[in-house]
Motif scaffolding. Structure first.
Motif, short mmCIF file in Angstrom:
data_model
loop_
_atom_site.label_atom_id
_atom_site.label_comp_id
_atom_site.label_asym_id
_atom_site.label_seq_id
_atom_site.Cartn_x
_atom_site.Cartn_y
_atom_site.Cartn_z
N SER A 131 -0.14 4.17 9.50
CA SER A 131 0.82 5.26 9.78
C SER A 131 0.31 6.20 10.86
O SER A 131 1.08 7.01 11.37
CB SER A 131 1.10 6.04 8.49
N ARG A 160 -1.75 7.73 -1.11
CA ARG A 160 -2.97 7.41 -1.85
C ARG A 160 -4.08 7.01 -0.88
O ARG A 160 -5.26 7.33 -1.08
CB ARG A 160 -2.71 6.29 -2.86
N ALA A 189 -2.24 1.14 4.60
CA ALA A 189 -0.94 1.80 4.80
C ALA A 189 -1.12 3.15 5.49
O ALA A 189 -0.36 3.50 6.40
CB ALA A 189 -0.23 1.96 3.46
N TYR A 190 -2.12 3.92 5.07
CA TYR A 190 -2.37 5.21 5.70
C TYR A 190 -2.79 5.04 7.15
O TYR A 190 -2.23 5.68 8.06
CB TYR A 190 -3.42 6.00 4.93
N ASP A 250 -3.80 0.57 0.16
CA ASP A 250 -3.41 1.97 0.34
C ASP A 250 -4.02 2.54 1.62
O ASP A 250 -3.33 3.20 2.41
CB ASP A 250 -3.83 2.82 -0.87
N GLY A 300 0.81 -1.21 0.00
CA GLY A 300 0.00 0.00 0.00
C GLY A 300 0.84 1.26 0.00
O GLY A 300 2.00 1.25 0.40
N ASN A 301 0.22 2.34 -0.44
CA ASN A 301 0.84 3.66 -0.48
C ASN A 301 0.03 4.57 0.45
O ASN A 301 -1.15 4.83 0.17
CB ASN A 301 0.84 4.18 -1.92
N GLN A 355 -5.87 -2.79 -4.48
CA GLN A 355 -4.84 -1.78 -4.26
C GLN A 355 -5.34 -0.67 -3.33
O GLN A 355 -4.60 -0.22 -2.44
CB GLN A 355 -4.36 -1.18 -5.58
#
Length: 142
Positions: free
Chosen positions: A138, A40, A134-135, A131, A36-37, A127
């Motif tokens: 964080s 995004r 991942a966000y 993403d 993941g990004n 995806q």
């Protein structure tokens, strides 16, 4: 022991189903083996037409008006939950709490009142789920 579930990979109804394994309260492995990004994912969380997370949750985004209070706050969620736990909650929180109001973002079966153009499609792609995971992962500070 984990359960094996299958759900549509991306927005086309004719596409193959993507299997994943549930272990306890998590989907430990990233969907499709994707990474993941977080940038995004943040955009999806804040997007009122795609993720629409802020309708129910409050995010650590002071410039975003009209944030919800129905769901738990997202600040610090990455310190409270592991990525696999976040993933299962996004995929289908009803697997943990059948009475949840959290919509399933990666399920196509057993849904009601879905507009014709969205039927047989998950709300988010593989995806996009990764993403958002991942966000959220964080977000470590309450």
């Amino acid at each position: 022991m984990g359960a094996l579930a299958s759900f549509a990979l991306v927005g086309s109804p004719a596409q193959a189903l993507e299997p994943y394994a549930v272990a306890g309260d998590a989907i430990p492995a990233p969907l499709g083996g994707l990474v993941g990004n977080a940038a995004r994912g943040r955009a999806l969380v804040l997007d009122r037409t795609r993720g629409n997370c802020l309708i129910c949750h409050q995010a650590p985004e002071p410039n975003e008006p009209f944030q919800g209070t129905i769901g738990p706050p997202l600040a610090g969620v990455g310190a409270r939950l592991e990525p696999g736990q976040l993933r299962l909650r996004l995929v289908d929180a009803s697997r943990l709490n059948p009475a949840t109001v959290m919509p399933p973002y990666f399920r196509t079966e057993g849904l009601r009142d879905v507009a014709l153009q969205y039927r047989d499609r998950p709300a988010l792609t593989v995806q996009e789920i990764e993403d958002v995971v991942a966000y959220l992962a964080s977000l470590r500070t309450p």
